[in-house]
Design an enzyme around this catalytic site. Sequence first.
Site, PDB file in Angstrom:
ATOM      1  CB  ALA A   1     -20.429   6.337 -12.965  1.00 23.23           C
ATOM      2  CB  SER A   2     -16.751   4.686 -16.051  1.00 22.74           C
ATOM      3  OG  SER A   2     -16.155   5.547 -15.096  1.00 22.74           O
ATOM      4  CB  ILE A   3     -15.695   3.408 -11.162  1.00 23.73           C
ATOM      5  CG1 ILE A   3     -14.511   4.005 -11.928  1.00 23.73           C
ATOM      6  CG2 ILE A   3     -15.203   2.631  -9.951  1.00 23.73           C
ATOM      7  CD1 ILE A   3     -13.482   2.997 -12.359  1.00 23.73           C
ATOM      8  CB  ALA A   4     -19.268   2.094  -8.611  1.00 25.44           C
ATOM      9  CD  GLN A   5     -25.476  -0.835 -11.135  1.00 27.13           C
ATOM     10  OE1 GLN A   5     -25.354  -0.637 -12.348  1.00 27.13           O
ATOM     11  NE2 GLN A   5     -26.320  -1.727 -10.653  1.00 27.13           N
ATOM     12  CB  VAL A   6     -25.413   4.891  -6.514  1.00 27.71           C
ATOM     13  CG1 VAL A   6     -26.014   5.222  -5.149  1.00 27.71           C
ATOM     14  CG2 VAL A   6     -23.957   5.343  -6.579  1.00 27.71           C
TER      15      VAL A   6
ATOM     16  CE  LYS B   1     -18.997   5.384  -6.528  1.00 32.28           C
ATOM     17  NZ  LYS B   1     -18.265   6.658  -6.363  1.00 32.28           N
TER      18      LYS B   1
ATOM     19  CG  ASP C   1     -15.294  14.788 -10.914  1.00 26.67           C
ATOM     20  OD1 ASP C   1     -15.205  15.676 -11.784  1.00 26.67           O
ATOM     21  OD2 ASP C   1     -15.880  13.708 -11.101  1.00 26.67           O
TER      22      ASP C   1
END
Length: 531
Positions: free
Chosen positions: A131-136, A166, A301
């Site tokens: 995603a825009s902030i982090a990845q998992v 994350k 969200d």
Amino acid sequence: MLRTLRSLLRFQRIARTLARHDALAPLEEMGVAPGLVWFARRFSRRQAEGRPGEKLARALTEMGPSFIKLGQALSTRADLVGEQIALDLAELQDHLPPFDTALAREIIEEELGRPVEELFLSFDADPVSAASIAQVHHATVAPDPREEEGGDAEDRQREPRQVAVKVLRPGIEKAFDRDLEFFYWVAEVIETTQPKLRRFRPVEAVGVFENTVRLEMDLRMEGAAASELAENFAGDPTYNVPAIDWRRSSRRVLTMSRVSGIPMDDRAALQAAGHDLTDVLTKAAGIFFNQVFRDGFFHGDQHPGNMWVDREGNILAVDFGIMGRMDWRTRRHLADMLIATLDGDYHRLAAVYMEAGYLPQVRPGGPDLDVFAQALRSVCEPIAGRPLNEISFARLLAQLLRLTESFELPVQPQLLLLQKNMLMAEGVSRSLDPSLNIWTLAQPLIDAWMRENRGPEARLREGVADVLHGLRQLPVLADNLERATEELAAGRIRLHPETIARLTNRPGGNLGRWALPVAVAALAIALAALF
């Protein structure tokens, strides 16, 4: 000067991107740098498909993480961008290409101070989401000795724990700071050049956006939010939150237990798995209501990608970067608004708005309050008497919020986030069963909460609490009065002669000595009424 020049050059590039997606309308309506916007429109005549909000969402995605987050923030501002654009931006997919796994491993080792091989038994090379902030990334860890109570510990040693890790995107903080400078510049231009838009307080709105994203970029805060949510639902099997592995978490890394299930809006998959859709929706309704009204702390969200259904038909949640809070006072006013709406008492509804501080400029009983009550009637009467399954309370709340424009009311951020999540909940409900409404399923909870918290006994308890609070303040007031008297006697405080005359000649001037006896009597009467 340098900042302005830098922002103008950035604005030109952004305007060209918006023009390519035929998404310049919001800038044109706001009147920001009209010359540059006209230039971008003039030299890019592309006609893209889709609604304005869909075009804007595609443009924001192309512009990168900060703009995706901006789009998500705007999806809660139907009062600013309009209901349809807000709905389209709520569908903005927060997906970006993943960054190199080697960088993810470097960040983990830098943050946690140990090699990845020591921290995890295995660590998947390919991320499961970005995603825009982090990845998992998925990983496994050795069983926690603290969990080995009873049973065969040796067997458990052979069963590694499945976790999700994350990791914050590298360089995301610096990129956000650069974009933030531009957002503040645009907000300042709007406040300076567009008086009609000042009531939206754009600079303040950017400040709220900054605080929200900065919290989201500190993964410890997300872990804390997940822990609090899990505590609130302890003992409730219908809602499950991943456990946080704090020993493998830090500001830029968050490790939690791995969960999986069927996305909430996948009707076919839920039916194929044998789930009762009404039962699933009933659980979801109870969870939403308890988060908002019981706890005043809700997942901010709750789109289907963050809400899954497990094998037992219970709800799983992930991604706690955006959370909403509502204090007891706000929840109480919302409940009173609901009661007044259902009773069709629009003058009472207007009065609750005023009591809540949403109508600071209105005089009680004055003509302005009557006009506002009339406006509320115009919004609420069309749904009066209709069955609950035909009513969208999210849209009703959106229409009520739109009255802020006509009456120049201050915007309430917590209600905007609530409205966004109500829309998401209603969307999931109708995708699973169009004949049902999630609020119909929640009605028993609503009724019970109303009786307990806003019924006659609750109001009496509230009145007693207010009296007790007043009595607790009496020693402080007496102490302050004594100090003020000493200061006055010493000549360090001087009163104007007219003030002294009014105090000494005021009819009923000895009423102050009755304050304490009256308060004690009121408390006694209230307690007698309770028992």
